[in-house]
Design a protein around this motif. Structure first.
Motif, short mmCIF file in Angstrom:
data_model
loop_
_atom_site.label_atom_id
_atom_site.label_comp_id
_atom_site.label_asym_id
_atom_site.label_seq_id
_atom_site.Cartn_x
_atom_site.Cartn_y
_atom_site.Cartn_z
N ARG A 161 24.95 -16.78 16.80
CA ARG A 161 23.91 -16.31 15.89
C ARG A 161 23.62 -17.42 14.89
O ARG A 161 24.47 -17.75 14.06
CB ARG A 161 24.37 -15.04 15.19
CG ARG A 161 23.28 -14.31 14.39
CD ARG A 161 23.81 -12.95 13.95
NE ARG A 161 22.94 -12.25 13.02
CZ ARG A 161 21.97 -11.41 13.38
NH1 ARG A 161 21.72 -11.21 14.67
NH2 ARG A 161 21.24 -10.78 12.48
N ILE A 162 22.43 -18.01 15.01
CA ILE A 162 22.04 -19.15 14.20
C ILE A 162 21.53 -18.67 12.84
O ILE A 162 20.60 -17.85 12.77
CB ILE A 162 20.94 -19.97 14.90
CG1 ILE A 162 21.34 -20.32 16.34
CG2 ILE A 162 20.62 -21.22 14.09
CD1 ILE A 162 22.50 -21.25 16.45
N ASP A 163 22.12 -19.18 11.76
CA ASP A 163 21.67 -18.78 10.42
C ASP A 163 20.21 -19.17 10.18
O ASP A 163 19.40 -18.36 9.73
CB ASP A 163 22.54 -19.44 9.34
CG ASP A 163 23.87 -18.75 9.18
OD1 ASP A 163 24.09 -17.70 9.82
OD2 ASP A 163 24.71 -19.24 8.40
N TRP A 164 19.90 -20.44 10.50
CA TRP A 164 18.56 -20.96 10.18
C TRP A 164 18.20 -22.04 11.18
O TRP A 164 19.04 -22.87 11.54
CB TRP A 164 18.55 -21.54 8.77
CG TRP A 164 17.18 -21.91 8.26
CD1 TRP A 164 16.64 -23.17 8.19
CD2 TRP A 164 16.17 -21.03 7.75
NE1 TRP A 164 15.38 -23.12 7.68
CE2 TRP A 164 15.06 -21.82 7.39
CE3 TRP A 164 16.11 -19.66 7.56
CZ2 TRP A 164 13.90 -21.27 6.85
CZ3 TRP A 164 14.96 -19.11 7.04
CH2 TRP A 164 13.86 -19.91 6.68
N ILE A 165 16.95 -22.04 11.65
CA ILE A 165 16.52 -23.05 12.60
C ILE A 165 15.07 -23.43 12.33
O ILE A 165 14.24 -22.59 11.98
CB ILE A 165 16.70 -22.56 14.06
CG1 ILE A 165 16.43 -23.69 15.06
CG2 ILE A 165 15.84 -21.34 14.35
CD1 ILE A 165 16.88 -23.38 16.47
N LYS A 166 14.81 -24.72 12.47
CA LYS A 166 13.46 -25.27 12.35
C LYS A 166 13.41 -26.46 13.29
O LYS A 166 14.44 -26.87 13.83
CB LYS A 166 13.18 -25.67 10.89
CG LYS A 166 14.14 -26.70 10.35
CD LYS A 166 14.09 -26.80 8.83
CE LYS A 166 12.74 -27.27 8.34
NZ LYS A 166 12.74 -27.48 6.87
N PRO A 167 12.23 -27.03 13.55
CA PRO A 167 12.14 -28.14 14.51
C PRO A 167 13.13 -29.26 14.20
O PRO A 167 13.12 -29.83 13.11
CB PRO A 167 10.69 -28.60 14.35
CG PRO A 167 9.95 -27.37 13.96
CD PRO A 167 10.88 -26.63 13.06
N GLY A 168 14.02 -29.53 15.16
CA GLY A 168 14.97 -30.63 15.05
C GLY A 168 16.24 -30.33 14.29
O GLY A 168 17.16 -31.15 14.27
N ILE A 169 16.33 -29.16 13.67
CA ILE A 169 17.47 -28.85 12.80
C ILE A 169 17.85 -27.38 12.94
O ILE A 169 16.99 -26.51 13.04
CB ILE A 169 17.13 -29.14 11.32
CG1 ILE A 169 17.01 -30.64 11.07
CG2 ILE A 169 18.19 -28.55 10.39
CD1 ILE A 169 16.55 -30.98 9.66
N PHE A 170 19.16 -27.12 12.96
CA PHE A 170 19.63 -25.76 12.70
C PHE A 170 20.74 -25.86 11.66
O PHE A 170 21.40 -26.89 11.53
CB PHE A 170 20.10 -25.06 13.98
CG PHE A 170 21.38 -25.59 14.58
CD1 PHE A 170 22.60 -24.98 14.30
CD2 PHE A 170 21.36 -26.67 15.44
CE1 PHE A 170 23.78 -25.45 14.87
CE2 PHE A 170 22.53 -27.15 16.02
CZ PHE A 170 23.75 -26.54 15.73
#
Length: 292
Positions: A161-170
């Motif tokens: 379960r990923i806390d936060w994700i955006k292009p190129g970064i989690f």
């Protein structure tokens, strides 16, 4: 869940995610202690874990706070709080307080009840993260609480379960006692392995070229914050540990053998303690004395 299929799941409530029957990093942490711990599973949630979940919701899903949480009013300060003789009381053990608290629990049966002090701590940590420019930039224009399921190359069904994700970064958010020593927490709690495991899951569902970041925030004022990417060297160690643990899990499942701790041949002091102790020992070599 027999019907659980590999893929990306958005908007999954935490309770549903926890019910999914798949290998998680948290379970691998239990396996690292011993196969017996893995098979036993988790004990009840601690106060620290509850606070961490509250902070995650407040920072990453602020709109969900009112849906999931409510804090218990301090009925001890209520003007109707009196003793059996009718005298004004500020105690929390009176019949009035117990009755009001029970009514409150029944009214909010569908929510998690937290104390006002826990709620205030969450607000303090959320404000500190918002005031930290690197953390503020990291937690902008992304998605929160993304659940992944994948069939790993070893053949096991895994989840994260990923806390936060955006292009190129989690990114993963951690609350801690002392963020200035967060490197020790990484080693103690295996966060390098967690980030490598999450990266493995993202790649398995087709999300490539994403690098892990970690945010650490103190649980006490002034709520110090540190924010940085995970080093590739640390991720390499994590990947090796994951392979070893998954291999161990497969062996335990195949043999249905779940041993506990191994006993040492003899009890020793930790290496760091021995190194400090030996520094006071004087040895002689070639007729000259020196310390080690």
């Amino acid at each position: 869940m027999a019907t659980l299929k590999p893929g990306i799941y958005e908007g999954v409530e935490p309770e549903e995610y926890y019910s999914w029957d798949a290998v998680s990093n948290s379970r691998l942490s239990l396996l690292k202690r011993s196969p017996a711990h893995y098979r036993h599973g988790f004990t009840e949630q601690t106060d620290a874990m509850r606070l961490g979940t509250l902070v995650h919701t407040g920072v990453l899903e602020p709109l969900a706070i009112a849906q999931r949480y409510v804090f218990m009013p301090n009925y001890a300060n209520h003007p109707d709080n009196v003793t059996g003789t009718g005298a004004r009381s500020f105690a929390s053990t009176t019949t009035f307080v117990k009755k009001m608290e029970e009514q409150f629990r029944q009214l909010h049966f569908d929510k998690q009840i937290v104390t006002k002090s826990e709620y205030d701590l969450m607000i303090g940590m959320a404000n500190a993260l918002a005031a930290c420019q690197p953390a503020k930039q990291l937690l902008r224009d992304g998605k929160s609480e993304l659940s992944l399921v994948w069939e790993d190359s070893c053949g096991l069904l895994c989840k994260c379960r990923i806390d936060w994700i955006k292009p190129g970064i989690f990114a993963d958010l951690k609350t801690c006692q002392d963020a200035s020593r967060f490197e020790k927490s990484i080693a103690d709690y295996g966060y390098h392995r967690q980030m490598a495991f999450y990266q493995r899951g993202l790649q398995a569902v087709g999300i490539e070229d994403v690098h892990p970041w970690m945010l650490a925030v103190d649980k006490t004022a002034p709520f110090g914050v540190r924010c940085a990417p995970m080093a590739e060297e640390a991720l390499a160690v994590g990947r090796r540990e994951i392979d070893e643990l998954l291999s161990l899990l497969i062996d335990c499942q195949a043999s249905d053998s779940w041993p506990g701790y191994e006993s040492p041949r003899q009890w020793m002091l930790p290496e760091w303690y021995m190194a400090n102790a030996l520094g006071d020992v004087e040895l002689t070599f070639g007729g000259e004395a020196f310390s080690v």
